[in-house]
Design a protein around this motif. Structure first.
Motif, mmCIF file in Angstrom:
data_model
loop_
_atom_site.group_PDB
_atom_site.id
_atom_site.type_symbol
_atom_site.label_atom_id
_atom_site.label_comp_id
_atom_site.label_asym_id
_atom_site.label_seq_id
_atom_site.Cartn_x
_atom_site.Cartn_y
_atom_site.Cartn_z
ATOM 1 N N ARG A 100 41.619 26.068 39.433
ATOM 2 C CA ARG A 100 42.357 26.601 40.590
ATOM 3 C C ARG A 100 41.417 27.146 41.661
ATOM 4 N NH1 ARG A 100 46.153 28.307 36.685
ATOM 5 N NH2 ARG A 100 45.099 30.300 36.455
ATOM 6 N N ARG A 101 40.308 27.725 41.269
ATOM 7 C CA ARG A 101 39.395 28.347 42.231
ATOM 8 C C ARG A 101 38.435 27.363 42.883
ATOM 9 N NH1 ARG A 101 37.351 34.292 40.297
ATOM 10 N NH2 ARG A 101 39.385 35.149 39.757
ATOM 11 N N ARG A 102 38.318 26.181 42.323
ATOM 12 C CA ARG A 102 37.373 25.218 42.883
ATOM 13 C C ARG A 102 37.811 24.763 44.265
ATOM 14 N NH1 ARG A 102 36.641 21.511 45.544
ATOM 15 N NH2 ARG A 102 38.674 20.692 44.966
ATOM 16 N N MET A 132 30.071 21.265 39.799
ATOM 17 C CA MET A 132 30.890 22.084 40.690
ATOM 18 C C MET A 132 31.790 23.039 39.908
ATOM 19 S SD MET A 132 31.769 19.206 43.564
ATOM 20 C CE MET A 132 32.407 20.366 44.775
ATOM 21 N N LEU A 133 32.341 22.580 38.807
ATOM 22 C CA LEU A 133 33.168 23.460 37.980
ATOM 23 C C LEU A 133 32.312 24.530 37.309
ATOM 24 C CD1 LEU A 133 35.590 20.853 36.362
ATOM 25 C CD2 LEU A 133 36.094 22.464 38.211
ATOM 26 N N THR A 134 31.113 24.172 36.898
ATOM 27 C CA THR A 134 30.202 25.157 36.320
ATOM 28 C C THR A 134 29.846 26.219 37.352
ATOM 29 O OG1 THR A 134 29.285 23.500 34.805
ATOM 30 C CG2 THR A 134 27.960 25.478 35.175
ATOM 31 N N ALA A 135 29.639 25.797 38.587
ATOM 32 C CA ALA A 135 29.334 26.749 39.654
ATOM 33 C C ALA A 135 30.454 27.780 39.787
ATOM 34 C CB ALA A 135 29.116 26.014 40.974
ATOM 35 N N VAL A 136 31.706 27.335 39.782
ATOM 36 C CA VAL A 136 32.832 28.267 39.875
ATOM 37 C C VAL A 136 32.816 29.228 38.699
ATOM 38 C CG1 VAL A 136 35.358 28.464 39.841
ATOM 39 C CG2 VAL A 136 34.265 26.669 41.194
ATOM 40 N N ASP A 137 32.607 28.701 37.507
ATOM 41 C CA ASP A 137 32.612 29.526 36.303
ATOM 42 C C ASP A 137 31.515 30.587 36.337
ATOM 43 O OD1 ASP A 137 33.898 30.041 33.791
ATOM 44 O OD2 ASP A 137 32.141 29.201 32.786
ATOM 45 N N GLU A 138 30.444 30.304 37.068
ATOM 46 C CA GLU A 138 29.327 31.247 37.191
ATOM 47 C C GLU A 138 29.433 32.131 38.430
ATOM 48 O OE1 GLU A 138 26.796 31.792 34.998
ATOM 49 O OE2 GLU A 138 27.913 30.475 33.635
ATOM 50 N N GLY A 139 30.587 32.097 39.103
ATOM 51 C CA GLY A 139 30.798 32.943 40.265
ATOM 52 C C GLY A 139 30.193 32.413 41.550
ATOM 53 N N LEU A 140 29.898 31.125 41.594
ATOM 54 C CA LEU A 140 29.283 30.490 42.752
ATOM 55 C C LEU A 140 30.278 29.569 43.452
ATOM 56 C CD1 LEU A 140 26.011 29.454 40.931
ATOM 57 C CD2 LEU A 140 26.186 31.286 42.612
ATOM 58 N N GLY A 141 29.909 29.153 44.642
ATOM 59 C CA GLY A 141 30.663 28.149 45.367
ATOM 60 C C GLY A 141 29.821 26.894 45.522
ATOM 61 N N SER A 142 30.475 25.804 45.871
ATOM 62 C CA SER A 142 29.757 24.541 46.076
ATOM 63 C C SER A 142 30.540 23.665 47.040
ATOM 64 C CB SER A 142 29.551 23.801 44.747
ATOM 65 O OG SER A 142 30.802 23.386 44.215
ATOM 66 N N CYS A 143 29.850 22.668 47.572
ATOM 67 C CA CYS A 143 30.494 21.697 48.450
ATOM 68 C C CYS A 143 29.836 20.340 48.239
ATOM 69 C CB CYS A 143 30.355 22.115 49.914
ATOM 70 S SG CYS A 143 31.265 21.039 51.057
ATOM 71 N N PHE A 144 30.644 19.327 48.015
ATOM 72 C CA PHE A 144 30.161 17.952 47.889
ATOM 73 C C PHE A 144 30.374 17.256 49.226
ATOM 74 C CE2 PHE A 144 30.624 13.453 47.136
ATOM 75 C CZ PHE A 144 29.625 13.172 46.234
ATOM 76 N N PHE A 145 29.356 16.558 49.701
ATOM 77 C CA PHE A 145 29.458 15.869 50.989
ATOM 78 C C PHE A 145 28.566 14.641 50.961
ATOM 79 C CE2 PHE A 145 26.087 18.901 51.026
ATOM 80 C CZ PHE A 145 25.055 18.314 51.725
ATOM 81 N N GLY A 146 28.819 13.722 51.881
ATOM 82 C CA GLY A 146 28.084 12.470 51.904
ATOM 83 C C GLY A 146 26.836 12.524 52.772
ATOM 84 N N MET A 204 35.665 32.932 32.242
ATOM 85 C CA MET A 204 36.830 32.560 33.038
ATOM 86 C C MET A 204 37.577 31.434 32.322
ATOM 87 S SD MET A 204 36.850 31.272 37.043
ATOM 88 C CE MET A 204 35.675 32.549 37.488
ATOM 89 N N GLU A 205 38.891 31.537 32.292
ATOM 90 C CA GLU A 205 39.701 30.488 31.680
ATOM 91 C C GLU A 205 39.552 29.194 32.480
ATOM 92 O OE1 GLU A 205 41.539 30.450 28.931
ATOM 93 O OE2 GLU A 205 40.936 32.494 28.422
ATOM 94 N N PHE A 206 39.588 28.062 31.764
ATOM 95 C CA PHE A 206 39.376 26.777 32.431
ATOM 96 C C PHE A 206 40.392 26.539 33.542
ATOM 97 C CE2 PHE A 206 40.035 22.160 32.779
ATOM 98 C CZ PHE A 206 38.775 21.816 33.236
ATOM 99 N N ALA A 207 41.662 26.887 33.297
ATOM 100 C CA ALA A 207 42.686 26.676 34.325
ATOM 101 C C ALA A 207 42.345 27.455 35.592
ATOM 102 C CB ALA A 207 44.061 27.088 33.793
ATOM 103 N N GLU A 208 41.757 28.639 35.439
ATOM 104 C CA GLU A 208 41.376 29.440 36.598
ATOM 105 C C GLU A 208 40.192 28.811 37.324
ATOM 106 O OE1 GLU A 208 41.698 32.668 39.271
ATOM 107 O OE2 GLU A 208 43.072 31.788 37.809
ATOM 108 N N VAL A 209 39.255 28.247 36.578
ATOM 109 C CA VAL A 209 38.126 27.539 37.194
ATOM 110 C C VAL A 209 38.643 26.408 38.072
ATOM 111 C CG1 VAL A 209 36.139 26.043 36.719
ATOM 112 C CG2 VAL A 209 36.460 28.141 35.394
#
Length: 200
Positions: free
Chosen positions: A8-10, A130-144, A1-6
Motif C-alpha cells: 500500500r505504501r509503495r 522497491m518493496l524492500t526500500a519501503v520496508d526499510e523506511g525509504l522511497g524509490s522511483c523507477f524511470f526510463g 512492516m506487514e507485507f500488505a502495508e508495504v
C-alpha cells in the motif's frame, strides 16, 4: 512492516533528503532481495550497477538525461537521491541457458519466447528492490533512460553490449514532493481489470 502495508505504501518518490545516505547494510539488503526474484530457467540474466558516490551519480544524470542533466522540478528532486541502481537484462544468458540439454533449444532463437523474459525477470528484481526500500523506511522511483541517451550512458559506465538497462531506480529517504498529476486518473478498481473464468 506487514507485507500488505508495504504494498500500500509503495509509490514513486521524486524528492529525497540528500543529507541522509542509504545505510550500507540496507544497500546490501536491496541487492540480496533483488537476486531472489524469479527467473526463467533460473537463468538469472541480470546485472545491477550501483551508484552511491556523488561523482558517479552526477555522471549518471549528465550521461542519461537529455541536454546533459536537466533542471526541471521533477529532475531536481530526483537528483537529490543518494543511491541509484540501474537494473540490466542480459538476453544472451537466457538464450544460452535454454540451449542447455535440459531445455534443448539449441538454435538460440528468440522466436521461441512468447515474451522477452529477460526483461520480465529484471523487472521482478527491480520491484523487489522497491518493496524492500519501503520496508526499510525509504522511497524509490523507477524511470526510463531515454533511447537517445543509451549510448552515452553505456560509454560513461563501461556497460557491456550484452546488458540492456531496463530503467533506473532512485532510492533514499523521502522529502516533501509533489504528487504526480497522473494520479488524478485514480486507481482502476479490481472489478474493472479482472475477468473470471473467461474474458467475455
Amino acid at each position: 512492516m506487514e507485507f500488505a502495508e508495504v504494498v500500500r505504501r509503495r509509490r514513486m518518490v521524486r524528492n529525497y533528503d540528500p543529507d541522509r545516505p542509504v545505510p550500507p547494510e540496507v544497500v546490501e539488503l536491496l541487492l540480496e532481495h533483488a537476486v531472489r526474484a524469479p527467473s526463467a530457467g533460473f537463468s538469472q540474466g541480470w546485472g545491477f550497477l550501483v551508484l552511491e558516490e556523488p561523482a558517479d551519480r552526477e555522471l549518471f544524470w549528465s550521461a542519461s538525461t537529455p541536454e546533459g542533466g536537466g533542471t526541471g522540478r521533477w529532475l531536481a528532486g530526483m537528483r537529490r537521491a543518494p543511491l541509484i541502481v540501474v537494473p540490466h537484462a542480459n538476453r544472451s544468458a537466457y538464450l544460452e541457458r535454454y540451449a542447455e540439454p535440459d531445455k534443448g533449444w539449441a538454435d538460440r532463437s528468440t522466436e521461441r519466447w512468447p515474451v522477452p523474459y529477460w526483461y520480465v525477470d529484471t523487472g521482478f528484481a527491480a520491484l523487489l528492490m522497491m518493496l524492500t526500500a519501503v520496508d526499510e523506511g525509504l522511497g524509490s522511483c523507477f524511470f526510463g533512460i531515454p533511447p537517445q541517451r543509451l549510448d552515452s550512458y553505456r560509454a560513461a559506465f563501461g556497460v557491456p553490449d550484452a546488458y540492456h538497462p531496463i530503467g533506473a531506480i532512485t532510492i533514499g529517504y523521502r522529502a516533501p514532493d509533489h504528487r504526480s498529476p497522473s494520479l488524478r486518473r485514480g486507481r482502476r478498481p479490481v472489478e474493472e481489470v479482472v475477468r473470471r473464468g473467461r474474458w467475455s
